[in-house]
Design a protein around this motif. Structure first.
Motif, PDB file in Angstrom:
ATOM      1  N   LYS A  17     -26.427  22.409  51.449  1.00 57.81           N
ATOM      2  CA  LYS A  17     -26.709  23.307  52.581  1.00 57.81           C
ATOM      3  C   LYS A  17     -27.212  22.519  53.789  1.00 57.81           C
ATOM      4  CE  LYS A  17     -27.442  27.470  49.891  1.00 57.81           C
ATOM      5  NZ  LYS A  17     -28.372  28.497  49.421  1.00 57.81           N
ATOM      6  N   LEU A  18     -28.068  21.531  53.542  1.00 55.14           N
ATOM      7  CA  LEU A  18     -28.539  20.690  54.638  1.00 55.14           C
ATOM      8  C   LEU A  18     -27.377  19.963  55.300  1.00 55.14           C
ATOM      9  CD1 LEU A  18     -31.802  19.164  53.150  1.00 55.14           C
ATOM     10  CD2 LEU A  18     -31.638  20.437  55.303  1.00 55.14           C
ATOM     11  N   GLU A  19     -26.471  19.461  54.509  1.00 57.34           N
ATOM     12  CA  GLU A  19     -25.315  18.769  55.072  1.00 57.34           C
ATOM     13  C   GLU A  19     -24.423  19.725  55.857  1.00 57.34           C
ATOM     14  OE1 GLU A  19     -23.831  16.586  51.667  1.00 57.34           O
ATOM     15  OE2 GLU A  19     -25.287  14.980  52.020  1.00 57.34           O
TER      16      GLU A  19
ATOM     17  N   PRO B  41     -50.884  22.271  52.773  1.00 56.89           N
ATOM     18  CA  PRO B  41     -49.543  21.964  52.273  1.00 56.89           C
ATOM     19  C   PRO B  41     -49.418  21.901  50.755  1.00 56.89           C
ATOM     20  CG  PRO B  41     -50.051  20.560  54.135  1.00 56.89           C
ATOM     21  CD  PRO B  41     -51.307  21.329  53.818  1.00 56.89           C
ATOM     22  N   ARG B  42     -50.509  21.658  50.046  1.00 59.21           N
ATOM     23  CA  ARG B  42     -50.394  21.592  48.578  1.00 59.21           C
ATOM     24  C   ARG B  42     -49.977  22.936  47.987  1.00 59.21           C
ATOM     25  NH1 ARG B  42     -56.717  21.551  47.714  1.00 59.21           N
ATOM     26  NH2 ARG B  42     -56.964  23.765  47.394  1.00 59.21           N
ATOM     27  N   PHE B  43     -50.106  24.018  48.775  1.00 57.14           N
ATOM     28  CA  PHE B  43     -49.692  25.337  48.299  1.00 57.14           C
ATOM     29  C   PHE B  43     -48.240  25.665  48.644  1.00 57.14           C
ATOM     30  CE2 PHE B  43     -54.341  25.862  48.770  1.00 57.14           C
ATOM     31  CZ  PHE B  43     -54.638  26.096  47.439  1.00 57.14           C
ATOM     32  N   TRP B  44     -47.611  24.808  49.444  1.00 59.10           N
ATOM     33  CA  TRP B  44     -46.208  25.030  49.780  1.00 59.10           C
ATOM     34  C   TRP B  44     -45.364  24.509  48.635  1.00 59.10           C
ATOM     35  CZ3 TRP B  44     -46.572  22.148  55.094  1.00 59.10           C
ATOM     36  CH2 TRP B  44     -47.490  22.807  55.913  1.00 59.10           C
ATOM     37  N   SER B  45     -44.295  25.194  48.360  1.00 57.63           N
ATOM     38  CA  SER B  45     -43.462  24.780  47.232  1.00 57.63           C
ATOM     39  C   SER B  45     -42.099  24.289  47.713  1.00 57.63           C
ATOM     40  CB  SER B  45     -43.265  25.949  46.263  1.00 57.63           C
ATOM     41  OG  SER B  45     -42.427  26.924  46.850  1.00 57.63           O
ATOM     42  N   GLU B  46     -41.418  23.611  46.821  1.00 54.83           N
ATOM     43  CA  GLU B  46     -40.058  23.190  47.131  1.00 54.83           C
ATOM     44  C   GLU B  46     -39.162  24.412  47.334  1.00 54.83           C
ATOM     45  OE1 GLU B  46     -36.747  19.915  45.775  1.00 54.83           O
ATOM     46  OE2 GLU B  46     -38.354  20.422  44.367  1.00 54.83           O
ATOM     47  N   GLU B  47     -39.448  25.487  46.629  1.00 54.95           N
ATOM     48  CA  GLU B  47     -38.685  26.720  46.790  1.00 54.95           C
ATOM     49  C   GLU B  47     -38.840  27.292  48.199  1.00 54.95           C
ATOM     50  OE1 GLU B  47     -40.712  26.128  44.097  1.00 54.95           O
ATOM     51  OE2 GLU B  47     -39.050  25.732  42.712  1.00 54.95           O
ATOM     52  N   ASP B  48     -40.033  27.141  48.797  1.00 50.34           N
ATOM     53  CA  ASP B  48     -40.247  27.572  50.181  1.00 50.34           C
ATOM     54  C   ASP B  48     -39.334  26.787  51.110  1.00 50.34           C
ATOM     55  OD1 ASP B  48     -42.352  29.254  49.318  1.00 50.34           O
ATOM     56  OD2 ASP B  48     -43.848  27.705  49.676  1.00 50.34           O
ATOM     57  N   PHE B  49     -39.305  25.476  50.939  1.00 53.98           N
ATOM     58  CA  PHE B  49     -38.441  24.611  51.741  1.00 53.98           C
ATOM     59  C   PHE B  49     -36.978  25.002  51.547  1.00 53.98           C
ATOM     60  CE2 PHE B  49     -35.743  20.787  51.837  1.00 53.98           C
ATOM     61  CZ  PHE B  49     -35.886  20.424  53.163  1.00 53.98           C
ATOM     62  N   GLN B  50     -36.571  25.178  50.311  1.00 56.54           N
ATOM     63  CA  GLN B  50     -35.182  25.524  50.001  1.00 56.54           C
ATOM     64  C   GLN B  50     -34.791  26.870  50.602  1.00 56.54           C
ATOM     65  OE1 GLN B  50     -35.500  25.089  45.736  1.00 56.54           O
ATOM     66  NE2 GLN B  50     -34.789  22.954  45.803  1.00 56.54           N
ATOM     67  N   SER B  51     -35.713  27.800  50.629  1.00 51.98           N
ATOM     68  CA  SER B  51     -35.447  29.117  51.211  1.00 51.98           C
ATOM     69  C   SER B  51     -35.188  29.024  52.712  1.00 51.98           C
ATOM     70  CB  SER B  51     -36.638  30.046  50.928  1.00 51.98           C
ATOM     71  OG  SER B  51     -36.461  31.295  51.544  1.00 51.98           O
ATOM     72  N   VAL B  52     -36.002  28.232  53.414  1.00 50.95           N
ATOM     73  CA  VAL B  52     -35.808  28.059  54.858  1.00 50.95           C
ATOM     74  C   VAL B  52     -34.467  27.373  55.131  1.00 50.95           C
ATOM     75  CG1 VAL B  52     -36.715  26.963  56.952  1.00 50.95           C
ATOM     76  CG2 VAL B  52     -38.282  28.072  55.352  1.00 50.95           C
ATOM     77  N   VAL B  53     -34.150  26.344  54.370  1.00 55.58           N
ATOM     78  CA  VAL B  53     -32.860  25.655  54.527  1.00 55.58           C
ATOM     79  C   VAL B  53     -31.716  26.636  54.297  1.00 55.58           C
ATOM     80  CG1 VAL B  53     -31.322  23.892  53.539  1.00 55.58           C
ATOM     81  CG2 VAL B  53     -33.736  23.355  53.978  1.00 55.58           C
ATOM     82  N   SER B  54     -31.829  27.453  53.286  1.00 56.44           N
ATOM     83  CA  SER B  54     -30.789  28.434  52.981  1.00 56.44           C
ATOM     84  C   SER B  54     -30.597  29.421  54.125  1.00 56.44           C
ATOM     85  CB  SER B  54     -31.145  29.176  51.685  1.00 56.44           C
ATOM     86  OG  SER B  54     -30.120  30.060  51.329  1.00 56.44           O
ATOM     87  N   ASP B  55     -31.694  29.858  54.719  1.00 55.13           N
ATOM     88  CA  ASP B  55     -31.603  30.802  55.841  1.00 55.13           C
ATOM     89  C   ASP B  55     -30.981  30.154  57.074  1.00 55.13           C
ATOM     90  OD1 ASP B  55     -32.582  32.971  54.446  1.00 55.13           O
ATOM     91  OD2 ASP B  55     -34.657  32.487  54.910  1.00 55.13           O
ATOM     92  N   ILE B  56     -31.317  28.908  57.333  1.00 50.25           N
ATOM     93  CA  ILE B  56     -30.692  28.197  58.451  1.00 50.25           C
ATOM     94  C   ILE B  56     -29.195  28.054  58.186  1.00 50.25           C
ATOM     95  CG2 ILE B  56     -30.557  26.005  59.691  1.00 50.25           C
ATOM     96  CD1 ILE B  56     -33.615  25.701  59.082  1.00 50.25           C
ATOM     97  N   ASN B  57     -28.848  27.739  56.971  1.00 51.83           N
ATOM     98  CA  ASN B  57     -27.447  27.627  56.596  1.00 51.83           C
ATOM     99  C   ASN B  57     -26.713  28.955  56.820  1.00 51.83           C
ATOM    100  OD1 ASN B  57     -25.200  26.154  55.194  1.00 51.83           O
ATOM    101  ND2 ASN B  57     -25.496  27.817  53.734  1.00 51.83           N
ATOM    102  N   ASP B  58     -27.365  30.062  56.453  1.00 49.60           N
ATOM    103  CA  ASP B  58     -26.754  31.377  56.655  1.00 49.60           C
ATOM    104  C   ASP B  58     -26.501  31.678  58.139  1.00 49.60           C
ATOM    105  OD1 ASP B  58     -26.820  31.750  53.933  1.00 49.60           O
ATOM    106  OD2 ASP B  58     -28.551  33.120  53.971  1.00 49.60           O
ATOM    107  N   LEU B  59     -27.393  31.169  58.991  1.00 48.41           N
ATOM    108  CA  LEU B  59     -27.247  31.359  60.446  1.00 48.41           C
ATOM    109  C   LEU B  59     -26.171  30.460  61.054  1.00 48.41           C
ATOM    110  CD1 LEU B  59     -30.796  31.551  62.096  1.00 48.41           C
ATOM    111  CD2 LEU B  59     -29.040  33.310  62.058  1.00 48.41           C
ATOM    112  N   GLY B  60     -25.804  29.412  60.335  1.00 50.32           N
ATOM    113  CA  GLY B  60     -24.966  28.334  60.834  1.00 50.32           C
ATOM    114  C   GLY B  60     -23.858  28.715  61.800  1.00 50.32           C
ATOM    115  N   THR B  61     -22.984  29.597  61.418  1.00 45.17           N
ATOM    116  CA  THR B  61     -21.827  29.900  62.264  1.00 45.17           C
ATOM    117  C   THR B  61     -22.205  30.675  63.515  1.00 45.17           C
ATOM    118  OG1 THR B  61     -21.322  31.904  60.997  1.00 45.17           O
ATOM    119  CG2 THR B  61     -20.190  29.868  60.345  1.00 45.17           C
ATOM    120  N   TYR B  62     -23.411  31.218  63.556  1.00 44.38           N
ATOM    121  CA  TYR B  62     -23.841  32.011  64.708  1.00 44.38           C
ATOM    122  C   TYR B  62     -24.634  31.191  65.729  1.00 44.38           C
ATOM    123  CZ  TYR B  62     -22.617  35.817  61.579  1.00 44.38           C
ATOM    124  OH  TYR B  62     -21.936  36.650  60.739  1.00 44.38           O
TER     125      TYR B  62
END
Length: 153
Positions: free
Chosen positions: A11-13, A129-150
């Motif tokens: 998704k990042l790529e 930051p110790r309370f932030w999870s990798e899933e939080d990061f992955q969720s934001v990346v996924s949402d940016i990916n969803d916005l991609g074409t727009y």
């Protein structure tokens, strides 16, 4: 490497394909490089990705553009920016659906129970930051990916 991390790298790529060449692509390349090479980097990368998410949303509004150096910055941010994007794109049902999802997932009031999922907890330095999870990061990346074409860089 687990499947979820591999999916997030993909998704990042994909996000790189829609990034502004001069303003964002160099830093996003670094994000991909760091995330690929380290399993503990997500908490360092999460604030940057929230910033990129917000700039991506801004491209969907009439407020996108370069700030004038001697003018006060009166652009909308956070919830008000998402609301503006929804309002200005109300004729695009799929985009509005994505924006509403982003709003409900990431743009709620500060909450100790939302940790890194909530942009306000991350960007305002309220939750460590110790309370932030990798899933939080992955969720934001996924949402940016969803916005991609727009995104309109």
């Amino acid at each position: 490497m687990d499947d979820k991390k591999r999916e997030t790298i993909d998704k990042l790529e994909n996000v790189l394909q829609y990034a502004h060449y001069w303003n964002w692509l160099p830093d996003l390349n670094v994000v991909v490089e760091i995330y690929k090479s380290r399993d503990d980097a997500y908490s360092v990368l999460l604030p940057f990705m929230f910033t990129y998410l917000e700039e991506s949303v801004r491209t969907l509004t009439s407020e996108y553009g370069v700030l004038e150096p001697n003018e006060p910055n009166k652009k909308k941010v956070g919830k008000n920016l998402i609301r503006l994007a929804i309002k200005e794109n109300r004729d695009n049902d799929e985009l509005v659906k994505i924006l509403n999802s982003i709003f409900s997932k990431h743009y709620q009031n500060f909450s100790l129970f939302e940790h890194g999922e909530n942009r306000n907890n991350v960007e305002h330095g309220v939750v460590h930051p110790r309370f932030w999870s990798e899933e939080d990061f992955q969720s934001v990346v996924s949402d940016i990916n969803d916005l991609g074409t727009y995104i309109r860089f």
